[in-house]
Design a protein around this motif. Structure first.
Motif, PDB file in Angstrom:
ATOM      1  N   LEU A  23       0.974  -1.692   0.269  1.00 43.63           N
ATOM      2  CA  LEU A  23      -0.313   0.236   0.481  1.00 43.63           C
ATOM      3  C   LEU A  23       0.628   1.319   0.054  1.00 43.63           C
ATOM      4  CD1 LEU A  23      -2.818   1.074   0.526  1.00 43.63           C
ATOM      5  CD2 LEU A  23      -2.568   0.922   2.765  1.00 43.63           C
ATOM      6  N   LEU A  25       0.246   5.433  -0.218  1.00 48.61           N
ATOM      7  CA  LEU A  25      -0.663   6.810   0.836  1.00 48.61           C
ATOM      8  C   LEU A  25       0.092   7.867   0.088  1.00 48.61           C
ATOM      9  CD1 LEU A  25      -3.141   5.498   3.346  1.00 48.61           C
ATOM     10  CD2 LEU A  25      -3.253   5.097   1.416  1.00 48.61           C
ATOM     11  N   ASP A  36      -6.180   8.944  -2.698  1.00 45.17           N
ATOM     12  CA  ASP A  36      -5.808   8.920  -1.771  1.00 45.17           C
ATOM     13  C   ASP A  36      -4.258   8.076  -1.433  1.00 45.17           C
ATOM     14  OD1 ASP A  36      -7.475  10.772  -0.332  1.00 45.17           O
ATOM     15  OD2 ASP A  36      -8.816   8.450  -0.457  1.00 45.17           O
ATOM     16  N   TRP A  39      -3.058   0.103  -4.109  1.00 47.10           N
ATOM     17  CA  TRP A  39      -3.002  -1.094  -3.027  1.00 47.10           C
ATOM     18  C   TRP A  39      -2.894  -2.148  -4.074  1.00 47.10           C
ATOM     19  CZ3 TRP A  39      -7.605  -4.652  -2.848  1.00 47.10           C
ATOM     20  CH2 TRP A  39      -7.340  -6.050  -2.304  1.00 47.10           C
ATOM     21  N   ILE A  57      -5.502   0.433   6.600  1.00 50.59           N
ATOM     22  CA  ILE A  57      -6.649   1.852   6.518  1.00 50.59           C
ATOM     23  C   ILE A  57      -7.019   2.296   7.878  1.00 50.59           C
ATOM     24  CG2 ILE A  57      -8.192   2.861   5.579  1.00 50.59           C
ATOM     25  CD1 ILE A  57      -8.475   0.907   2.439  1.00 50.59           C
ATOM     26  N   ASP A  58      -7.700   1.483   8.820  1.00 51.22           N
ATOM     27  CA  ASP A  58      -8.071   1.749   9.982  1.00 51.22           C
ATOM     28  C   ASP A  58      -7.194   2.318  11.085  1.00 51.22           C
ATOM     29  OD1 ASP A  58     -10.327   0.105   9.468  1.00 51.22           O
ATOM     30  OD2 ASP A  58      -9.688  -2.109  11.167  1.00 51.22           O
ATOM     31  N   ARG A  61      -6.885   5.978   9.002  1.00 52.72           N
ATOM     32  CA  ARG A  61      -8.486   6.973   8.629  1.00 52.72           C
ATOM     33  C   ARG A  61      -9.388   6.866   9.033  1.00 52.72           C
ATOM     34  NH1 ARG A  61      -8.452   9.804   3.516  1.00 52.72           N
ATOM     35  NH2 ARG A  61      -6.434  10.185   3.576  1.00 52.72           N
ATOM     36  N   VAL A  64     -12.773   1.439   9.020  1.00 54.35           N
ATOM     37  CA  VAL A  64     -13.587   1.094   7.651  1.00 54.35           C
ATOM     38  C   VAL A  64     -14.999   0.335   7.705  1.00 54.35           C
ATOM     39  CG1 VAL A  64     -13.691  -0.286   5.038  1.00 54.35           C
ATOM     40  CG2 VAL A  64     -11.168   1.159   6.292  1.00 54.35           C
ATOM     41  N   ALA A 103     -13.269   3.232   0.287  1.00 52.31           N
ATOM     42  CA  ALA A 103     -13.545   2.904   1.382  1.00 52.31           C
ATOM     43  C   ALA A 103     -13.959   4.081   1.969  1.00 52.31           C
ATOM     44  CB  ALA A 103     -12.232   2.293   2.305  1.00 52.31           C
ATOM     45  N   CYS A 105     -14.846   4.917   5.600  1.00 53.38           N
ATOM     46  CA  CYS A 105     -14.557   5.059   7.037  1.00 53.38           C
ATOM     47  C   CYS A 105     -15.933   5.233   8.088  1.00 53.38           C
ATOM     48  CB  CYS A 105     -13.175   6.104   7.471  1.00 53.38           C
ATOM     49  SG  CYS A 105     -12.335   5.197   6.552  1.00 53.38           S
ATOM     50  N   VAL A 111     -12.090   6.664   1.044  1.00 50.25           N
ATOM     51  CA  VAL A 111     -10.294   6.595   0.976  1.00 50.25           C
ATOM     52  C   VAL A 111     -10.749   6.147  -0.977  1.00 50.25           C
ATOM     53  CG1 VAL A 111      -8.577   5.277   1.325  1.00 50.25           C
ATOM     54  CG2 VAL A 111     -10.174   6.510   3.076  1.00 50.25           C
ATOM     55  N   LEU A 113      -8.744   4.366  -3.956  1.00 53.42           N
ATOM     56  CA  LEU A 113      -7.028   3.412  -3.683  1.00 53.42           C
ATOM     57  C   LEU A 113      -7.547   2.724  -5.353  1.00 53.42           C
ATOM     58  CD1 LEU A 113      -6.600   1.745  -0.960  1.00 53.42           C
ATOM     59  CD2 LEU A 113      -5.776   4.456  -1.445  1.00 53.42           C
TER      60      LEU A 113
END
Length: 187
Positions: A23, A25, A36, A39, A57-58, A61, A64, A103, A105, A111, A113
């Motif tokens: 990943l 970012l 953003d 992946w 991601i958790d 940001r 999720v 994603a 959140c 987010v 990707l």
């Protein structure tokens, strides 16, 4: 009332621990970027690949709650996935570009990707991920792989200098001969 099938209500649990996602970012966390980041999953199995991505991601940001994925490109389409003790809703849509994952959140933050296909060459994948995670990127997810491979493709096809000149706005053909410049008198 809408009828549902047992399969749509079933929550899938991964039997293997989450993998560390490949990943990248956007470094500033700007909400004004086109993407953003990117992946690069190792397979097209969402049950094996998504838990590691969700956990990553958790941490950045917040939790999720939902993933929006392209309908094509995945081996299966589970609707619910257990990740670290919670149930995540997954939606697969034909309208979602194949190279994009969104994603959602906790605070309704998105987010977006780029998803690089698992069989992509590492140099192409790396270039695509760097571009997707660049703050000033203006290339949409579905066009990034082409954008990072197009210059190499054009160079291979147009390897003659004349071809490169022609595609850059020059012209092929004969160039008028220059007249000799007369020497000044009295030399």
């Amino acid at each position: 009332m809408k009828a549902t099938t047992a399969g749509a209500r079933m929550t899938i649990v991964a039997v293997t621990p989450p993998s560390v996602p490949r990943l990248r970012l956007e470094p500033t966390g700007s909400r004004r970027t086109l993407l953003d980041g990117a992946w690069w999953p190792r397979s097209t199995d969402p049950v094996a690949e998504l838990p590691g991505l969700v956990l990553a991601i958790d941490q950045i940001r917040g939790p999720v709650t939902r993933l929006v994925l392209a309908a094509g490109g995945w081996d299966s389409h589970p609707r619910r996935l257990s990740v670290h003790g919670r149930v995540l809703r997954l939606g697969y849509f034909t309208s979602q570009p194949r190279g994009l994952l969104t994603a959602i959140c906790d605070r309704n933050e998105r987010v977006d990707l780029l998803v690089v296909a698992p069989d992509t060459a590492s140099s192409t994948a790396d270039a695509a991920m760097i571009l997707a995670a660049t703050t000033t990127n203006l290339v949409h997810a579905q066009n990034i792989i082409l954008a990072v491979t197009a210059p190499a493709h054009r160079t291979a096809v147009n390897n003659a200098p004349e071809d490169a000149w022609e595609t850059d706005g020059g012209r092929l053909g004969s160039v008028p001969a220059q007249r000799p410049v007369p020497e000044p008198a009295g030399c």
